[in-house]
Motif scaffolding. Structure first.
Motif, PDB file in Angstrom:
ATOM      1  N   HIS A 187     -22.008  -3.101 -15.805  1.00 17.31           N
ATOM      2  CA  HIS A 187     -21.629  -1.697 -15.786  1.00 17.31           C
ATOM      3  C   HIS A 187     -20.181  -1.536 -16.230  1.00 17.31           C
ATOM      4  N   VAL A 188     -19.773  -0.294 -16.453  1.00 15.03           N
ATOM      5  CA  VAL A 188     -18.384   0.016 -16.775  1.00 15.03           C
ATOM      6  C   VAL A 188     -17.899   1.099 -15.814  1.00 15.03           C
ATOM      7  N   ALA A 189     -16.611   1.116 -15.572  1.00 14.85           N
ATOM      8  CA  ALA A 189     -15.992   2.176 -14.779  1.00 14.85           C
ATOM      9  C   ALA A 189     -15.367   3.182 -15.737  1.00 14.85           C
ATOM     10  N   LEU A 190     -15.575   4.463 -15.462  1.00 16.80           N
ATOM     11  CA  LEU A 190     -14.983   5.534 -16.248  1.00 16.80           C
ATOM     12  C   LEU A 190     -13.951   6.248 -15.388  1.00 16.80           C
ATOM     13  N   ARG A 191     -12.864   6.671 -16.027  1.00 14.71           N
ATOM     14  CA  ARG A 191     -11.778   7.304 -15.272  1.00 14.71           C
ATOM     15  C   ARG A 191     -11.422   8.654 -15.879  1.00 14.71           C
ATOM     16  N   ARG A 192     -11.152   9.603 -14.996  1.00 14.89           N
ATOM     17  CA  ARG A 192     -10.723  10.934 -15.416  1.00 14.89           C
ATOM     18  C   ARG A 192      -9.709  11.439 -14.407  1.00 14.89           C
ATOM     19  N   VAL A 193      -8.680  12.114 -14.869  1.00 15.02           N
ATOM     20  CA  VAL A 193      -7.656  12.672 -13.988  1.00 15.02           C
ATOM     21  C   VAL A 193      -7.778  14.188 -14.000  1.00 15.02           C
ATOM     22  N   VAL A 194      -7.956  14.783 -12.812  1.00 16.13           N
ATOM     23  CA  VAL A 194      -8.092  16.230 -12.667  1.00 16.13           C
ATOM     24  C   VAL A 194      -7.058  16.726 -11.671  1.00 16.13           C
ATOM     25  N   ASP A 195      -6.166  17.605 -12.138  1.00 14.08           N
ATOM     26  CA  ASP A 195      -5.111  18.163 -11.274  1.00 14.08           C
ATOM     27  C   ASP A 195      -4.326  17.064 -10.570  1.00 14.08           C
ATOM     28  N   GLY A 196      -4.036  16.010 -11.312  1.00 17.55           N
ATOM     29  CA  GLY A 196      -3.249  14.919 -10.773  1.00 17.55           C
ATOM     30  C   GLY A 196      -4.025  13.927  -9.931  1.00 17.55           C
ATOM     31  N   GLU A 197      -5.309  14.191  -9.692  1.00 21.44           N
ATOM     32  CA  GLU A 197      -6.135  13.279  -8.893  1.00 21.44           C
ATOM     33  C   GLU A 197      -6.999  12.424  -9.806  1.00 21.44           C
ATOM     34  N   GLU A 198      -6.978  11.115  -9.568  1.00 22.37           N
ATOM     35  CA  GLU A 198      -7.750  10.180 -10.382  1.00 22.37           C
ATOM     36  C   GLU A 198      -9.176  10.044  -9.846  1.00 22.37           C
ATOM     37  N   ILE A 199     -10.152  10.217 -10.731  1.00 22.61           N
ATOM     38  CA  ILE A 199     -11.565  10.080 -10.367  1.00 22.61           C
ATOM     39  C   ILE A 199     -12.142   8.904 -11.142  1.00 22.61           C
ATOM     40  N   ARG A 200     -12.735   7.941 -10.439  1.00 25.36           N
ATOM     41  CA  ARG A 200     -13.375   6.794 -11.070  1.00 25.36           C
ATOM     42  C   ARG A 200     -14.833   6.734 -10.650  1.00 25.36           C
ATOM     43  N   ARG A 201     -15.692   6.448 -11.620  1.00 26.24           N
ATOM     44  CA  ARG A 201     -17.112   6.269 -11.324  1.00 26.24           C
ATOM     45  C   ARG A 201     -17.648   5.114 -12.163  1.00 26.24           C
ATOM     46  N   THR A 202     -18.624   4.393 -11.641  1.00 28.52           N
ATOM     47  CA  THR A 202     -19.231   3.296 -12.392  1.00 28.52           C
ATOM     48  C   THR A 202     -20.610   3.708 -12.886  1.00 28.52           C
ATOM     49  N   TYR A 203     -20.914   3.306 -14.109  1.00 26.76           N
ATOM     50  CA  TYR A 203     -22.224   3.597 -14.703  1.00 26.76           C
ATOM     51  C   TYR A 203     -22.717   2.355 -15.427  1.00 26.76           C
ATOM     52  N   SER A 204     -24.002   2.072 -15.260  1.00 22.39           N
ATOM     53  CA  SER A 204     -24.580   0.877 -15.880  1.00 22.39           C
ATOM     54  C   SER A 204     -24.800   1.089 -17.374  1.00 22.39           C
ATOM     55  N   ILE A 205     -24.691   0.001 -18.115  1.00 23.57           N
ATOM     56  CA  ILE A 205     -24.915   0.023 -19.559  1.00 23.57           C
ATOM     57  C   ILE A 205     -26.408  -0.116 -19.812  1.00 23.57           C
ATOM     58  N   CYS A 206     -26.973   0.802 -20.588  1.00 21.19           N
ATOM     59  CA  CYS A 206     -28.411   0.779 -20.842  1.00 21.19           C
ATOM     60  C   CYS A 206     -28.759   0.178 -22.202  1.00 21.19           C
ATOM     61  N   SER A 207     -27.785   0.053 -23.083  1.00 24.73           N
ATOM     62  CA  SER A 207     -28.055  -0.464 -24.427  1.00 24.73           C
ATOM     63  C   SER A 207     -28.243  -1.976 -24.397  1.00 24.73           C
ATOM     64  N   PRO A 208     -29.049  -2.513 -25.321  1.00 24.13           N
ATOM     65  CA  PRO A 208     -29.211  -3.965 -25.402  1.00 24.13           C
ATOM     66  C   PRO A 208     -27.873  -4.638 -25.692  1.00 24.13           C
ATOM     67  N   ALA A 209     -27.723  -5.863 -25.224  1.00 21.81           N
ATOM     68  CA  ALA A 209     -26.490  -6.603 -25.503  1.00 21.81           C
ATOM     69  C   ALA A 209     -26.474  -7.019 -26.966  1.00 21.81           C
ATOM     70  N   SER A 210     -25.316  -6.926 -27.590  1.00 28.58           N
ATOM     71  CA  SER A 210     -25.184  -7.292 -29.001  1.00 28.58           C
ATOM     72  C   SER A 210     -25.003  -8.794 -29.145  1.00 28.58           C
ATOM     73  N   THR A 211     -25.303  -9.291 -30.318  1.00 27.05           N
ATOM     74  CA  THR A 211     -25.051 -10.701 -30.606  1.00 27.05           C
ATOM     75  C   THR A 211     -23.571 -10.895 -30.895  1.00 27.05           C
ATOM     76  N   ALA A 212     -23.155 -12.147 -30.989  1.00 28.37           N
ATOM     77  CA  ALA A 212     -21.730 -12.441 -31.185  1.00 28.37           C
ATOM     78  C   ALA A 212     -21.208 -11.926 -32.514  1.00 28.37           C
ATOM     79  N   THR A 213     -22.089 -11.716 -33.479  1.00 24.44           N
ATOM     80  CA  THR A 213     -21.646 -11.279 -34.811  1.00 24.44           C
ATOM     81  C   THR A 213     -21.800  -9.781 -35.026  1.00 24.44           C
ATOM     82  N   ALA A 214     -22.473  -9.087 -34.099  1.00 24.59           N
ATOM     83  CA  ALA A 214     -22.704  -7.650 -34.265  1.00 24.59           C
ATOM     84  C   ALA A 214     -21.727  -6.841 -33.422  1.00 24.59           C
ATOM     85  N   ALA A 215     -21.469  -5.618 -33.866  1.00 18.90           N
ATOM     86  CA  ALA A 215     -20.585  -4.727 -33.105  1.00 18.90           C
ATOM     87  C   ALA A 215     -21.304  -4.300 -31.825  1.00 18.90           C
TER      88      ALA A 215
END
Length: 351
Positions: free
Chosen positions: A39-67
């Motif tokens: 998963h990855v954590a996403l961050r957003r700041v609202v009115d000076g307050e930091e909001i963090r949330r984690t969301y799982s990656i749904c896309s297939p994993a890329s190979t070492a040579t692919a973006a």
């Protein structure tokens, strides 16, 4: 460390969920290359307050040579500040701060038979697992047992159907609905321990499955684990990730009073510091007062971002839904849920 990534696509999946894709620049390709299930954590700041949330990656994993393709699934949470923003305001071209992939709920592609029991948005990391495994390993098989409320609330319907079309002999799909009858398949109702204990042996050879991946609400995951253990599956083959922990659904430990003048010494990114622990504060809160770069996302004992090694001293963890038993036995704790049980505690976030 967070990186500002541009949103390249926002796709509505259901009335209350969407898939968001981020453009990964070439110089960050290796930074954002993920293992299926992470998963990855996403961050957003609202009115000076930091909001963090984690969301799982749904896309297939890329190979070492692919973006790398970085796509996450987001479901609306009642009162959730970030999910509301993501589903109602986030648009292509916007920039979001994203932390590199992390997490130990993952499946490295290899030969064998694997299975998953998921509920609701718990399909998100498992979709990446199944798609990557089946595409890379011609002798691998995957069984997906998923539970949703209704057809209309089911995330990634098209993606799962595509896997069934592409790998009809190696991908087994079983769907259940808790609030809607299906024209065919299993009768409606929740997948509880008793139902799974009867269902799983009828679907596949339970003992031959090399890895079980359980993901979703607390009740579903715990029920599935008990069912598997009752069927003789060893704990090492069961991997789990909790997406939702309802109030009162999990036993909480009796709080311990922080020892008088308790102190915490922590090492992070090669730098160490020592700070007093305030009464009631977690070890993560103690570190964050002086080190804003301390790793965390959910602060609820679910994501595992704040995992640290307990070098010395003793702590009490209030809750743990992220660390495997072998990790806690090896000395790892969740800083967000840990409180000192001895006057001096030493943590290492770098191990």
């Amino acid at each position: 460390m967070f990186h500002a990534l541009r949103v390249s696509a926002v796709e509505q999946l259901t009335d209350d969920s969407a898939a968001v894709t981020f453009a990964v620049p070439p110089e960050l390709s290796e930074t954002f290359r993920h293992t299926p299930g992470q998963h990855v954590a996403l961050r957003r700041v609202v009115d000076g307050e930091e909001i963090r949330r984690t969301y799982s990656i749904c896309s297939p994993a890329s190979t070492a040579t692919a973006a790398p393709c970085l796509r996450v699934g987001i479901r609306m949470v009642e009162g959730g500040e970030f999910s509301t923003y993501a589903l109602k305001e986030l648009a292509v071209g916007d920039t979001v701060e994203v932390m590199p992939p992390m997490g130990r709920f993952r499946l490295t592609p290899r030969r064998g038979h694997f299975a998953a029991v998921v509920g609701g948005s718990g399909i998100t990391p498992v979709l990446s697992m199944a798609a990557t495994l089946l595409d890379r390993e011609p002798e691998a098989r995957f069984c997906l047992i998923r539970s949703d409320r209704t057809v209309g609330s089911t995330m990634f319907l098209d993606e799962v159907a595509d896997l069934k079309d592409r790998f009809p002999q190696r991908f087994q799909l079983v769907t259940t609905l808790s609030r809607e009858e299906q024209q065919s398949g299993l009768p409606s109702g929740r997948l509880d321990e008793a139902r799974l204990a009867a269902l799983l042996p009828a679907l596949l050879p339970v003992a031959d499955v090399e890895g079980w991946f359980l993901c979703g609400p607390f009740g579903l995951v715990m029920g599935a684990e008990r069912a598997l253990r009752g069927l003789g599956v060893e704990r090492a083959r069961i991997h789990q990730e909790i997406f939702h922990v309802d109030d009162g659904s999990s036993p909480a430990r009796t709080p311990v009073a922080t020892p008088t003048h308790a102190s915490l010494t922590a090492t992070l990114d090669g730098r160490s510091g020592t700070w007093p622990v305030r009464e009631g504060d977690s070890l993560l809160e103690t570190v964050l007062r002086s080190r804003s770069d301390a790793p965390y996302a959910c602060k609820g004992g679910v994501c595992g971002t704040c995992r640290a090694f307990l070098v010395s001293g003793e702590v009490q963890m209030d809750r743990n839904f992220a660390l495997e038993p072998e990790e806690t036995e090896a000395g790892y704790v969740l800083a967000c849920q840990s409180h000192p049980a001895t006057p001096e505690v030493v943590l290492d976030f770098d191990r």
